[in-house]
Design an enzyme around this catalytic site. Structure first.
Site, PDB file in Angstrom:
ATOM      1  N   HIS A   1      10.873  55.884 -18.324  1.00 39.62           N
ATOM      2  CA  HIS A   1       9.671  55.099 -18.071  1.00 39.62           C
ATOM      3  C   HIS A   1       8.457  55.673 -18.814  1.00 39.62           C
ATOM      4  O   HIS A   1       8.377  56.867 -19.046  1.00 39.62           O
ATOM      5  CB  HIS A   1       9.377  55.069 -16.570  1.00 39.62           C
TER       6      HIS A   1
ATOM      7  N   ASN B   1      13.963  45.856 -19.125  1.00 34.97           N
ATOM      8  CA  ASN B   1      12.667  46.009 -18.429  1.00 34.97           C
ATOM      9  C   ASN B   1      11.565  46.474 -19.368  1.00 34.97           C
ATOM     10  O   ASN B   1      11.706  47.503 -20.038  1.00 34.97           O
ATOM     11  CB  ASN B   1      12.799  47.067 -17.339  1.00 34.97           C
TER      12      ASN B   1
ATOM     13  N   HIS C   1      16.307  49.935 -17.576  1.00 30.34           N
ATOM     14  CA  HIS C   1      14.899  50.221 -17.303  1.00 30.34           C
ATOM     15  C   HIS C   1      14.320  51.004 -18.484  1.00 30.34           C
ATOM     16  O   HIS C   1      15.044  51.423 -19.393  1.00 30.34           O
ATOM     17  CB  HIS C   1      14.773  51.034 -16.011  1.00 30.34           C
ATOM     18  N   GLY C   2      13.011  51.205 -18.435  1.00 28.87           N
ATOM     19  CA  GLY C   2      12.369  52.055 -19.441  1.00 28.87           C
ATOM     20  C   GLY C   2      12.610  51.595 -20.867  1.00 28.87           C
ATOM     21  O   GLY C   2      12.842  52.414 -21.754  1.00 28.87           O
TER      22      GLY C   2
ATOM     23  N   ASP D   1      10.652  45.235  -8.325  1.00 28.53           N
ATOM     24  CA  ASP D   1      11.023  46.328  -9.232  1.00 28.53           C
ATOM     25  C   ASP D   1      10.962  47.655  -8.458  1.00 28.53           C
ATOM     26  O   ASP D   1       9.966  47.930  -7.776  1.00 28.53           O
ATOM     27  CB  ASP D   1      10.010  46.339 -10.389  1.00 28.53           C
TER      28      ASP D   1
HETATM   29  P1  13P Z   1       8.752  50.871 -19.621  1.00 27.46           P
HETATM   30  O1  13P Z   1       7.879  51.961 -19.101  1.00 27.46           O
HETATM   31  O2  13P Z   1       9.608  51.341 -20.748  1.00 27.46           O
HETATM   32  O3  13P Z   1       8.019  49.633 -19.957  1.00 27.46           O
HETATM   33  O4  13P Z   1       9.784  50.505 -18.434  1.00 27.46           O
HETATM   34  C1  13P Z   1       9.466  49.526 -17.471  1.00 27.46           C
HETATM   35  C2  13P Z   1      10.451  49.501 -16.355  1.00 27.46           C
HETATM   36  O5  13P Z   1      11.527  50.045 -16.402  1.00 27.46           O
HETATM   37  C3  13P Z   1      10.054  48.752 -15.157  1.00 27.46           C
HETATM   38  O6  13P Z   1      10.978  48.892 -14.129  1.00 27.46           O
HETATM   39  O1  G3H Z   2       9.136  51.200 -13.949  1.00 28.70           O
HETATM   40  C1  G3H Z   2       8.030  51.077 -13.481  1.00 28.70           C
HETATM   41  C2  G3H Z   2       7.074  50.067 -13.909  1.00 28.70           C
HETATM   42  O2  G3H Z   2       6.508  50.377 -15.145  1.00 28.70           O
HETATM   43  C3  G3H Z   2       6.063  49.842 -12.839  1.00 28.70           C
HETATM   44  O3  G3H Z   2       5.109  50.828 -12.865  1.00 28.70           O
HETATM   45  O4  G3H Z   2       4.913  51.599 -10.500  1.00 28.70           O
HETATM   46  O5  G3H Z   2       3.036  51.924 -12.162  1.00 28.70           O
HETATM   47  O6  G3H Z   2       3.582  49.640 -11.275  1.00 28.70           O
HETATM   48  P1  G3H Z   2       4.084  51.033 -11.620  1.00 28.70           P
HETATM   49 ZN    ZN Z   3      12.008  50.784 -14.176  1.00 27.66          ZN
END
Ligand code: 13P
Ligand code: G3H
Ligand code: ZN
Length: 312
Positions: free
Chosen positions: A181, A257, A214-215, A83
């Site tokens: 995010h 995600n 994402h997000g 990711d």
């Molecule tokens: P969230 O913060 O909405 O859970 O998004 C996660 C994400 O995009 C990981 O790549």
């Molecule tokens: O999009 C990001 C994910 O939530 C991962 O978060 O970089 O804190 O592990 P992190």
């Molecule tokens: Zn992400």
């Protein structure tokens, strides 16, 4: 079955009008909660690992945990995905280290630099049987390594997507349509609304190309309240409404995600447990209900939001 790439799961999801859940994993209980939910609902799944997760838990521990999940759940397809790969070297290390999919995040670069970087990762990945997610458009929000303010975020420009996908050869494309995010995605009192007009235009220009969102946590209020009730402070935490995620899943979005919702379920459960059992100190006692609530939350996503249950 062994770890798979996302090729087959995305093809079926695209044609079937549903999406695959891409859940972030950082420890054993999270891996178990997610994969138990997937096995019980016969759902294909993407387990994704961020740079921060590799720094926290170590590459080997994470890949071995995922390997264990593959052995324990032979009936469901599981992909192991990097990711937010920040550079070529991190992608290469994951490709060489057993991942079946990587994301290269070049969306904060210029278009030309993003193309160049993504193409380099795609060439290396494809030579090794690994697929690549690239990104156009920048999301706001906080990850471990990056903090993008709302002003610096930008929607994907549909007029750029064909050239980008053709020139890079990427297998799927992450786009920015208003998600962000973290647990604070929209201002309290405003109406959350994703830009489906952009998604429709992207879909029209890229027929058959799987899109990633994402997000996409919905920030369940039940867990926000649990956290706030038991000593936490997360006022105004708001996520993407689930009906909008359902709509995206019916369209070209094949990968959704989710990380923050896992964090909320785990933290809320543990806070409540500690408040109710001040004398307990065996981590198994509070990690067990945390894992059970992660499983229940993921089951809800698979069945009621993504629609990928029964598709394994
Ligand atoms: P969230 O913060 O909405 O859970 O998004 C996660 C994400 O995009 C990981 O790549
Ligand atoms: O999009 C990001 C994910 O939530 C991962 O978060 O970089 O804190 O592990 P992190
Ligand atoms: Zn992400």
């Amino acid at each position: 079955m062994p770890l798979v790439t996302t090729t087959e799961m995305f093809k079926k999801a695209y044609e079937g009008g549903y999406a695959i859940g891409a859940f972030n994993v950082n420890n054993m209980e999270i891996v178990q909660g997610i994969t138990e939910a997937c096995a019980e609902t016969r759902s294909p799944v993407i387990l994704q690992v961020s740079k921060g997760a590799r720094a926290y838990a170590n590459h080997t521990y994470l890949t071995k945990l995922v390997e264990a999940a593959v052995i324990e759940n032979p009936e469901i397809p599981i992909a192991l995905h990097l990711d937010h790969g920040p550079d070529f070297e991190t992608c290469k290390s994951c490709i060489d280290g057993g991942f079946t999919s990587v994301m290269i995040e070049g969306s904060s670069l210029t278009f030309e630099e993003n193309v160049k970087l993504a193409k380099r990762v795609v060439e290396y990945a494809h030579d090794h049987g690994v697929v690549v997610e690239a990104e156009l458009g920048t999301l706001a929000g906080i990850e471990d390594e990056v903090n993008v303010s709302a002003e610096d975020s930008s929607y994907t420009r549909p007029e750029e997507v064909e050239e980008f996908v053709t020139r890079t050869g990427c297998d799927s494309l992450a786009i920015a349509i208003g998600t962000s995010h973290g647990a604070y995605k929209f201002k309290p009192g405003t109406k959350p609304q994703l830009r489906f007009d952009i998604l429709k235009e992207v879909e029209k220009r890229l027929p058959g190309v799987p899109i990633g969102l994402h997000g996409s946590s919905s920030v369940p209020q039940e867990y926000v309240e649990m956290i706030n009730t038991y000593g936490g402070a997360m006022p105004g935490a708001i996520g993407v409404p689930e009906d909008q995620l359902r709509e995206a899943a019916r369209m070209a979005v094949c990968k959704i995600n989710i990380d923050s919702d896992l964090r909320l379920a785990m933290t809320g459960t543990i806070r409540k447990y500690f408040a109710e059992h001040p004398d307990h100190f065996d981590p198994r006692q509070y990690l067990k209900p945390a894992r059970a609530n992660i499983k229940a939350m993921v089951m809800h996503k698979l069945i009621d939001v993504l629609g990928c249950n029964g598709k394994a």
